[in-house]
Design a protein around this motif. Structure first.
Motif, PDB file in Angstrom:
ATOM      1  N   THR A  18      -1.304  -3.357  -4.823  1.00  0.00           N
ATOM      2  CA  THR A  18      -2.266  -3.660  -3.763  1.00  0.00           C
ATOM      3  C   THR A  18      -3.069  -4.928  -4.040  1.00  0.00           C
TER       4      THR A  18
ATOM      5  N   MET B  97      -4.189  -0.442   4.962  1.00  0.00           N
ATOM      6  CA  MET B  97      -3.652  -0.121   3.639  1.00  0.00           C
ATOM      7  C   MET B  97      -3.998   1.307   3.233  1.00  0.00           C
TER       8      MET B  97
ATOM      9  N   ALA C 275      -8.653   0.566  -0.557  1.00  0.00           N
ATOM     10  CA  ALA C 275      -7.335   0.944  -0.048  1.00  0.00           C
ATOM     11  C   ALA C 275      -6.779   2.186  -0.735  1.00  0.00           C
TER      12      ALA C 275
ATOM     13  N   ALA D 156       0.827  -1.211   0.000  1.00  0.00           N
ATOM     14  CA  ALA D 156       0.000   0.000   0.000  1.00  0.00           C
ATOM     15  C   ALA D 156       0.863   1.262   0.000  1.00  0.00           C
TER      16      ALA D 156
END
Length: 251
Positions: free
Chosen positions: A28, A205, A49, A11
């Motif tokens: 991700t 994240m 995220a 992330a």
């Protein structure tokens, strides 16, 4: 702990990539899959995220967005929301097996679009036309893709805007950021209501991606564009190869 470290690193790296040039989904989504998360849930969680970055981009271009005709902006927003809703709904009815089969092709396609994005925009500019019903159909199609799989969305939107005859890159980026935020917002809402989001992973994240986005700002100023493109293309092709290998192995 190893899985958490992997998700945080992915992330954070995605936040950097998205700030520098885009392509954060290449990190991700695979990271979530590699921790054992089902592909459909991984895609939904990946969308959540990276969501804060779109909001930051939209706010950063608020002056440029204010310069658009309000009726036109509302029309484009409505088309984007409709397409995003359709794409998110399509993901909801996709089985993990079916989604796993198309993921390698989506990753490869997004990588190619990223790598040749400038040429695509130049070609689109040469074919420029005004916004029309055909333009609306194109935006709906792009939004549907974005609701289903987010990779390379920004580049495709910029190419579409070039087809419409837009030439001011700041205005194009402003519209891209605003529509991407709306698209992601409707996708996040759909995925959350459907219970597809793994919230513990999504939250950590989101924080890491935000930090990465902040850290990526000086890199965006310092790194030569060709170097950035090569790094992201390498990541994209590498992740595509891994998922093709997984697909072949599962056959």
């Amino acid at each position: 702990m190893m899985e958490t470290a992997l998700l945080l690193a992915a992330a954070f790296g995605a936040g950097i990539l998205n700030t520098v040039a885009g392509g954060g989904t290449f990190l991700t989504f695979p990271a979530l899959v590699f921790t054992g998360m089902p592909p459909v849930m991984a895609n939904a969680t990946s969308t959540v995220a990276v969501f804060p970055g779109y909001l930051g981009g939209a706010l950063g271009f608020r002056n440029e967005l204010a310069g658009f005709d309000r009726k036109r902006l509302l029309r484009l927003a409505a088309i984007t929301l409709a397409g995003g809703l359709a794409g998110s709904g399509l993901l909801l009815v996709s089985s993990n097996q079916a989604f796993s089969m198309v993921v390698p092709f989506l990753l490869l396609g997004a990588t190619l679009v990223f790598l040749f994005g400038d040429r695509v925009r130049q070609w689109a500019a040469a074919k420029a036309r005004d916004v029309s019903s055909e333009g609306a159909l194109g935006l709906f199609g792009v939004a549907l893709y974005g609701g289903y799989f987010n990779g390379g969305l920004g580049i495709v939107l910029l190419a579409l805007f070039s087809l419409w005859g837009m030439t001011d890159l700041n205005r194009m980026n402003a519209l891209k950021s605003g529509l991407s935020f709306l698209l992601s917002a409707i996708s996040v809402a759909v995925f959350a209501v459907a219970g597809l989001v793994a919230w513990p992973q999504a939250i950590i994240m989101m924080l890491a991606a935000t930090a990465g986005g902040y850290a990526g700002a000086p890199l965006a100023r310092a790194l030569p564009k060709p170097v950035v493109r090569k790094v992201i293309a390498t990541v994209g092709f590498g992740m595509s190869a891994v998922f093709f290998w997984r697909l072949i192995g599962a056959a």
